[in-house]
Design an enzyme around this catalytic site. Sequence first.
Site, PDB file in Angstrom:
ATOM      1  N   THR A 110       1.934  10.442   3.708  1.00 50.61           N
ATOM      2  CA  THR A 110       0.927  11.254   3.030  1.00 50.61           C
ATOM      3  C   THR A 110      -0.444  11.216   3.712  1.00 50.61           C
ATOM      4  O   THR A 110      -1.315  12.001   3.354  1.00 50.61           O
ATOM      5  CB  THR A 110       0.757  10.783   1.576  1.00 50.61           C
ATOM      6  OG1 THR A 110       0.837   9.363   1.576  1.00 50.61           O
ATOM      7  CG2 THR A 110       1.802  11.369   0.668  1.00 50.61           C
ATOM      8  N   ASP A 112       0.887  -1.154   0.000  1.00 49.73           N
ATOM      9  CA  ASP A 112       0.000   0.000   0.000  1.00 49.73           C
ATOM     10  C   ASP A 112       0.939   1.221   0.000  1.00 49.73           C
ATOM     11  O   ASP A 112       2.131   1.097   0.313  1.00 49.73           O
ATOM     12  CB  ASP A 112      -0.868  -0.041   1.267  1.00 49.73           C
ATOM     13  CG  ASP A 112      -1.666   1.223   1.460  1.00 49.73           C
ATOM     14  OD1 ASP A 112      -2.282   1.691   0.491  1.00 49.73           O
ATOM     15  OD2 ASP A 112      -1.678   1.755   2.598  1.00 49.73           O
ATOM     16  N   LEU A 113       0.409   2.388  -0.344  1.00 46.02           N
ATOM     17  CA  LEU A 113       1.281   3.570  -0.421  1.00 46.02           C
ATOM     18  C   LEU A 113       1.109   4.519   0.781  1.00 46.02           C
ATOM     19  O   LEU A 113       2.005   4.645   1.619  1.00 46.02           O
ATOM     20  CB  LEU A 113       0.983   4.321  -1.735  1.00 46.02           C
ATOM     21  CG  LEU A 113       1.729   5.637  -1.946  1.00 46.02           C
ATOM     22  CD1 LEU A 113       3.236   5.413  -2.037  1.00 46.02           C
ATOM     23  CD2 LEU A 113       1.220   6.341  -3.207  1.00 46.02           C
ATOM     24  N   ASP A 114      -0.079   5.165   0.837  1.00 44.95           N
ATOM     25  CA  ASP A 114      -0.296   6.195   1.862  1.00 44.95           C
ATOM     26  C   ASP A 114      -0.253   5.569   3.255  1.00 44.95           C
ATOM     27  O   ASP A 114      -1.043   4.676   3.576  1.00 44.95           O
ATOM     28  CB  ASP A 114      -1.663   6.863   1.661  1.00 44.95           C
ATOM     29  CG  ASP A 114      -1.752   7.605   0.333  1.00 44.95           C
ATOM     30  OD1 ASP A 114      -0.816   8.363   0.019  1.00 44.95           O
ATOM     31  OD2 ASP A 114      -2.754   7.434  -0.386  1.00 44.95           O
ATOM     32  N   LYS A 143     -10.928  -1.188  -1.651  1.00 47.47           N
ATOM     33  CA  LYS A 143     -10.637  -1.970  -0.445  1.00 47.47           C
ATOM     34  C   LYS A 143     -11.799  -1.737   0.515  1.00 47.47           C
ATOM     35  O   LYS A 143     -12.308  -0.615   0.558  1.00 47.47           O
ATOM     36  CB  LYS A 143      -9.333  -1.474   0.200  1.00 47.47           C
ATOM     37  CG  LYS A 143      -8.106  -1.587  -0.699  1.00 47.47           C
ATOM     38  CD  LYS A 143      -6.901  -0.885  -0.050  1.00 47.47           C
ATOM     39  CE  LYS A 143      -5.732  -0.804  -1.010  1.00 47.47           C
ATOM     40  NZ  LYS A 143      -4.553  -0.083  -0.471  1.00 47.47           N
ATOM     41  N   SER A 203      -2.557   0.777  -4.465  1.00 43.40           N
ATOM     42  CA  SER A 203      -2.963   1.992  -3.753  1.00 43.40           C
ATOM     43  C   SER A 203      -4.356   2.450  -4.146  1.00 43.40           C
ATOM     44  O   SER A 203      -4.691   2.493  -5.330  1.00 43.40           O
ATOM     45  CB  SER A 203      -1.972   3.121  -4.044  1.00 43.40           C
ATOM     46  OG  SER A 203      -2.462   4.326  -3.501  1.00 43.40           O
ATOM     47  N   ALA A 204      -5.133   2.835  -3.133  1.00 42.97           N
ATOM     48  CA  ALA A 204      -6.487   3.355  -3.366  1.00 42.97           C
ATOM     49  C   ALA A 204      -6.454   4.772  -3.925  1.00 42.97           C
ATOM     50  O   ALA A 204      -7.487   5.333  -4.256  1.00 42.97           O
ATOM     51  CB  ALA A 204      -7.269   3.342  -2.064  1.00 42.97           C
ATOM     52  N   GLU A 236       0.093  -3.166   4.618  1.00 38.49           N
ATOM     53  CA  GLU A 236      -0.971  -2.160   4.741  1.00 38.49           C
ATOM     54  C   GLU A 236      -0.911  -1.451   6.088  1.00 38.49           C
ATOM     55  O   GLU A 236      -0.460  -2.021   7.072  1.00 38.49           O
ATOM     56  CB  GLU A 236      -2.332  -2.873   4.680  1.00 38.49           C
ATOM     57  CG  GLU A 236      -3.024  -2.819   3.369  1.00 38.49           C
ATOM     58  CD  GLU A 236      -3.615  -1.454   3.014  1.00 38.49           C
ATOM     59  OE1 GLU A 236      -3.675  -0.567   3.891  1.00 38.49           O
ATOM     60  OE2 GLU A 236      -4.026  -1.296   1.857  1.00 38.49           O
ATOM     61  N   ASP A 237      -1.469  -0.242   6.136  1.00 33.59           N
ATOM     62  CA  ASP A 237      -1.571   0.453   7.434  1.00 33.59           C
ATOM     63  C   ASP A 237      -3.023   0.621   7.878  1.00 33.59           C
ATOM     64  O   ASP A 237      -3.265   1.144   8.969  1.00 33.59           O
ATOM     65  CB  ASP A 237      -0.921   1.846   7.370  1.00 33.59           C
ATOM     66  CG  ASP A 237      -1.720   2.801   6.513  1.00 33.59           C
ATOM     67  OD1 ASP A 237      -2.159   2.398   5.415  1.00 33.59           O
ATOM     68  OD2 ASP A 237      -1.933   3.954   6.935  1.00 33.59           O
ATOM     69  N   LYS A 246      -8.557   6.784   7.284  1.00 29.00           N
ATOM     70  CA  LYS A 246      -7.383   6.069   6.769  1.00 29.00           C
ATOM     71  C   LYS A 246      -7.757   4.959   5.784  1.00 29.00           C
ATOM     72  O   LYS A 246      -8.563   4.086   6.117  1.00 29.00           O
ATOM     73  CB  LYS A 246      -6.614   5.461   7.949  1.00 29.00           C
ATOM     74  CG  LYS A 246      -5.125   5.386   7.721  1.00 29.00           C
ATOM     75  CD  LYS A 246      -4.442   4.534   8.750  1.00 29.00           C
ATOM     76  CE  LYS A 246      -4.262   5.197  10.086  1.00 29.00           C
ATOM     77  NZ  LYS A 246      -3.589   4.279  11.042  1.00 29.00           N
TER      78      LYS A 246
END
Length: 219
Positions: free
Chosen positions: A21, A13-15, A149, A118-119, A173-174, A49
Amino acid sequence: MNNTQHFDAVIFDLDGVIANTAKFHFLAWRQLAEELGIHLPDEAESRLKGLERMASLELILAESDAHYSETQKQLLADKKNKHYCRLIETLTPMDLLRGAGELLEQLVIRDIPVALASASKNAAAVIERLGIAERFTYIADANRVQNPKPDPEIFLMAAQGLNIAPAACLAIEDAAAGVESINRAGMFSVGVGNQQELGEANKVIGSLNEFSVEDYFKS
Ligand code: BG6
Ligand code: MG
Protein backbone atom coordinates in the site's frame (compact mmCIF):
# COMPACT_ATOMS: atom_id res chain seq x y z
CA MET A 1 21.03 -18.98 11.27
CA ASN A 2 20.13 -20.13 14.74
CA ASN A 3 19.12 -17.23 16.90
CA THR A 4 19.75 -17.56 20.61
CA GLN A 5 16.95 -15.16 21.57
CA HIS A 6 13.37 -16.37 21.45
CA PHE A 7 10.17 -14.37 21.53
CA ASP A 8 6.52 -14.83 22.47
CA ALA A 9 4.70 -12.53 20.04
CA VAL A 10 5.02 -10.65 16.76
CA ILE A 11 3.91 -7.09 16.08
CA PHE A 12 3.62 -6.03 12.45
CA ASP A 13 3.62 -2.66 10.79
CA LEU A 14 1.14 -2.74 7.89
CA ASP A 15 1.94 -0.44 4.95
CA GLY A 16 5.07 -1.69 3.20
CA VAL A 17 5.46 -4.79 5.42
CA ILE A 18 2.25 -6.77 4.93
CA ALA A 19 0.50 -4.76 2.27
CA ASN A 20 1.68 -3.27 -0.95
CA THR A 21 0.00 0.00 0.00
CA ALA A 22 3.02 2.34 0.26
CA LYS A 23 2.67 2.94 -3.50
CA PHE A 24 -1.00 3.94 -3.03
CA HIS A 25 -0.13 6.43 -0.28
CA PHE A 26 2.47 7.96 -2.60
CA LEU A 27 0.12 8.08 -5.60
CA ALA A 28 -2.55 9.78 -3.49
CA TRP A 29 -0.06 12.37 -2.19
CA ARG A 30 1.23 12.94 -5.69
CA GLN A 31 -2.30 13.54 -6.97
CA LEU A 32 -2.89 16.10 -4.21
CA ALA A 33 0.49 17.74 -4.88
CA GLU A 34 -0.35 18.06 -8.59
CA GLU A 35 -3.67 19.68 -7.71
CA LEU A 36 -1.68 22.23 -5.69
CA GLY A 37 0.86 22.77 -8.49
CA ILE A 38 3.62 21.07 -6.46
CA HIS A 39 6.01 18.68 -8.15
CA LEU A 40 6.68 15.65 -5.98
CA PRO A 41 9.89 13.91 -7.09
CA ASP A 42 10.17 10.09 -7.04
CA GLU A 43 12.69 10.23 -4.18
CA ALA A 44 9.98 11.75 -1.95
CA GLU A 45 8.44 8.26 -1.73
CA SER A 46 11.10 7.01 0.69
CA ARG A 47 10.95 10.23 2.75
CA LEU A 48 7.17 9.83 3.12
CA LYS A 49 7.39 6.19 4.12
CA GLY A 50 5.92 5.56 7.56
CA LEU A 51 5.10 9.22 8.25
CA GLU A 52 1.65 9.84 9.68
CA ARG A 53 -0.87 11.82 7.65
CA MET A 54 -0.32 15.41 8.84
CA ALA A 55 3.47 15.03 8.96
CA SER A 56 3.36 13.77 5.36
CA LEU A 57 1.29 16.79 4.34
CA GLU A 58 3.78 19.18 6.00
CA LEU A 59 6.61 17.54 4.08
CA ILE A 60 4.75 18.10 0.80
CA LEU A 61 3.73 21.68 1.58
CA ALA A 62 7.37 22.46 2.39
CA GLU A 63 7.97 22.12 -1.38
CA SER A 64 5.78 25.22 -1.95
CA ASP A 65 5.97 28.85 -0.82
CA ALA A 66 2.20 29.10 -0.32
CA HIS A 67 0.80 29.49 3.18
CA TYR A 68 -2.06 27.27 4.35
CA SER A 69 -4.11 27.72 7.50
CA GLU A 70 -4.70 24.77 9.85
CA THR A 71 -8.27 24.45 8.50
CA GLN A 72 -7.01 24.36 4.91
CA LYS A 73 -4.39 21.76 5.88
CA GLN A 74 -7.10 19.58 7.40
CA LEU A 75 -9.13 19.83 4.18
CA LEU A 76 -6.07 18.92 2.11
CA ALA A 77 -5.34 15.89 4.32
CA ASP A 78 -9.00 14.81 3.95
CA LYS A 79 -8.71 15.16 0.19
CA LYS A 80 -5.59 12.98 0.09
CA ASN A 81 -7.41 10.42 2.19
CA LYS A 82 -10.27 10.36 -0.31
CA HIS A 83 -7.78 9.69 -3.12
CA TYR A 84 -6.17 6.93 -1.00
CA CYS A 85 -9.50 5.31 -0.09
CA ARG A 86 -10.45 5.21 -3.76
CA LEU A 87 -7.13 3.49 -4.57
CA ILE A 88 -7.43 0.86 -1.84
CA GLU A 89 -10.90 -0.13 -3.04
CA THR A 90 -9.02 -2.28 -5.55
CA LEU A 91 -7.07 -4.18 -2.84
CA THR A 92 -7.40 -7.95 -2.75
CA PRO A 93 -5.39 -10.76 -1.07
CA MET A 94 -3.13 -10.54 -4.16
CA ASP A 95 -1.75 -7.30 -2.69
CA LEU A 96 -0.19 -9.08 0.28
CA LEU A 97 3.56 -8.55 0.07
CA ARG A 98 5.89 -11.48 -0.58
CA GLY A 99 5.85 -13.97 2.29
CA ALA A 100 3.28 -12.06 4.39
CA GLY A 101 0.35 -14.45 3.98
CA GLU A 102 2.53 -17.51 4.62
CA LEU A 103 4.19 -15.98 7.70
CA LEU A 104 0.86 -14.99 9.24
CA GLU A 105 -0.42 -18.50 8.64
CA GLN A 106 2.63 -20.11 10.28
CA LEU A 107 2.29 -17.88 13.33
CA VAL A 108 -1.38 -18.71 13.74
CA ILE A 109 -0.70 -22.45 13.35
CA ARG A 110 1.92 -22.21 16.12
CA ASP A 111 -0.41 -20.19 18.34
CA ILE A 112 1.96 -17.23 18.43
CA PRO A 113 0.03 -14.04 19.25
CA VAL A 114 0.08 -11.43 16.49
CA ALA A 115 -0.72 -7.72 16.70
CA LEU A 116 -0.72 -4.81 14.30
CA ALA A 117 0.93 -1.43 14.99
CA SER A 118 0.01 0.82 12.09
CA ALA A 119 0.27 4.59 11.71
CA SER A 120 -2.68 4.42 9.29
CA LYS A 121 -6.23 5.31 10.24
CA ASN A 122 -7.25 3.05 7.36
CA ALA A 123 -5.53 -0.04 8.80
CA ALA A 124 -8.74 -1.91 9.68
CA ALA A 125 -10.17 -1.43 6.18
CA VAL A 126 -6.91 -2.55 4.56
CA ILE A 127 -6.54 -5.81 6.51
CA GLU A 128 -10.22 -6.54 5.88
CA ARG A 129 -9.74 -6.20 2.11
CA LEU A 130 -6.58 -8.32 2.25
CA GLY A 131 -8.56 -11.08 3.95
CA ILE A 132 -6.25 -11.26 7.01
CA ALA A 133 -8.23 -9.36 9.66
CA GLU A 134 -8.89 -12.46 11.75
CA ARG A 135 -5.15 -13.22 12.00
CA PHE A 136 -4.64 -10.37 14.49
CA THR A 137 -5.34 -10.69 18.18
CA TYR A 138 -4.96 -6.95 18.70
CA ILE A 139 -4.85 -3.88 16.47
CA ALA A 140 -3.12 -0.65 17.52
CA ASP A 141 -3.64 2.01 14.88
CA ALA A 142 -3.35 5.78 14.53
CA ASN A 143 -6.91 6.24 15.83
CA ARG A 144 -5.74 5.08 19.26
CA VAL A 145 -2.37 6.74 19.85
CA GLN A 146 -1.31 10.27 20.80
CA ASN A 147 2.29 10.16 19.64
CA PRO A 148 3.28 9.01 16.15
CA LYS A 149 6.29 6.80 15.33
CA PRO A 150 9.23 7.16 16.11
CA ASP A 151 7.61 7.42 19.56
CA PRO A 152 7.33 3.88 21.00
CA GLU A 153 3.69 4.35 22.11
CA ILE A 154 2.00 2.36 19.33
CA PHE A 155 4.26 -0.71 19.75
CA LEU A 156 3.92 -0.57 23.55
CA MET A 157 0.14 -0.39 23.15
CA ALA A 158 0.20 -3.44 20.86
CA ALA A 159 2.27 -5.42 23.41
CA GLN A 160 -0.09 -4.41 26.18
CA GLY A 161 -3.05 -5.43 24.01
CA LEU A 162 -1.49 -8.89 23.65
CA ASN A 163 -0.57 -8.94 27.34
CA ILE A 164 3.06 -9.77 26.49
CA ALA A 165 6.10 -7.93 27.91
CA PRO A 166 7.77 -5.64 25.32
CA ALA A 167 11.11 -7.47 25.65
CA ALA A 168 9.37 -10.69 24.57
CA CYS A 169 8.02 -9.11 21.38
CA LEU A 170 9.61 -9.13 17.94
CA ALA A 171 8.34 -6.33 15.70
CA ILE A 172 8.64 -5.82 11.96
CA GLU A 173 8.87 -2.48 10.08
CA ASP A 174 9.83 -1.12 6.67
CA ALA A 175 10.51 2.50 7.70
CA ALA A 176 13.41 3.94 9.70
CA ALA A 177 11.02 5.85 12.00
CA GLY A 178 9.22 2.59 12.74
CA VAL A 179 12.45 0.76 13.54
CA GLU A 180 13.33 3.55 15.97
CA SER A 181 9.90 3.22 17.54
CA ILE A 182 10.43 -0.55 18.05
CA ASN A 183 13.92 -0.07 19.49
CA ARG A 184 12.67 2.57 21.91
CA ALA A 185 9.89 0.18 22.98
CA GLY A 186 12.61 -2.29 24.02
CA MET A 187 11.61 -4.91 21.44
CA PHE A 188 13.63 -6.87 18.88
CA SER A 189 13.40 -5.02 15.57
CA VAL A 190 13.30 -6.62 12.14
CA GLY A 191 13.58 -4.24 9.18
CA VAL A 192 12.18 -5.23 5.79
CA GLY A 193 14.00 -3.36 3.06
CA ASN A 194 17.57 -2.25 2.57
CA GLN A 195 20.38 -2.24 5.10
CA GLN A 196 21.32 1.37 4.36
CA GLU A 197 17.88 2.72 5.26
CA LEU A 198 17.17 0.34 8.16
CA GLY A 199 20.63 -0.04 9.65
CA GLU A 200 19.34 0.56 13.19
CA ALA A 201 17.27 -2.65 13.11
CA ASN A 202 18.50 -5.72 15.01
CA LYS A 203 18.03 -7.70 11.79
CA VAL A 204 17.37 -6.58 8.21
CA ILE A 205 15.76 -8.82 5.60
CA GLY A 206 14.82 -8.13 1.98
CA SER A 207 11.29 -9.50 2.24
CA LEU A 208 9.17 -11.48 4.69
CA ASN A 209 9.82 -14.77 2.93
CA GLU A 210 13.38 -14.54 4.28
CA PHE A 211 12.02 -14.59 7.83
CA SER A 212 12.33 -17.97 9.46
CA VAL A 213 9.89 -18.58 12.32
CA GLU A 214 12.11 -21.38 13.70
CA ASP A 215 14.92 -18.90 14.32
CA TYR A 216 12.91 -16.76 16.69
CA PHE A 217 10.17 -18.92 18.19
CA LYS A 218 10.32 -22.18 20.12
CA SER A 219 8.04 -24.80 18.64
C1 BG6 B 1 1.63 4.69 7.42
C2 BG6 B 1 2.12 4.88 6.01
O1 BG6 B 1 1.45 3.33 7.69
O2 BG6 B 1 0.38 5.36 7.61
C3 BG6 B 1 2.20 6.36 5.67
O3 BG6 B 1 3.41 4.30 5.90
C4 BG6 B 1 0.85 7.02 5.93
O4 BG6 B 1 2.57 6.51 4.31
C5 BG6 B 1 0.43 6.75 7.38
O5 BG6 B 1 0.92 8.44 5.71
C6 BG6 B 1 -0.93 7.36 7.71
O6 BG6 B 1 -1.92 6.71 6.96
P1 BG6 B 1 -3.43 7.20 6.85
O7 BG6 B 1 -4.10 6.08 6.08
O8 BG6 B 1 -3.96 7.35 8.23
O9 BG6 B 1 -3.41 8.49 6.12
MG1 MG C 1 5.34 0.90 6.90
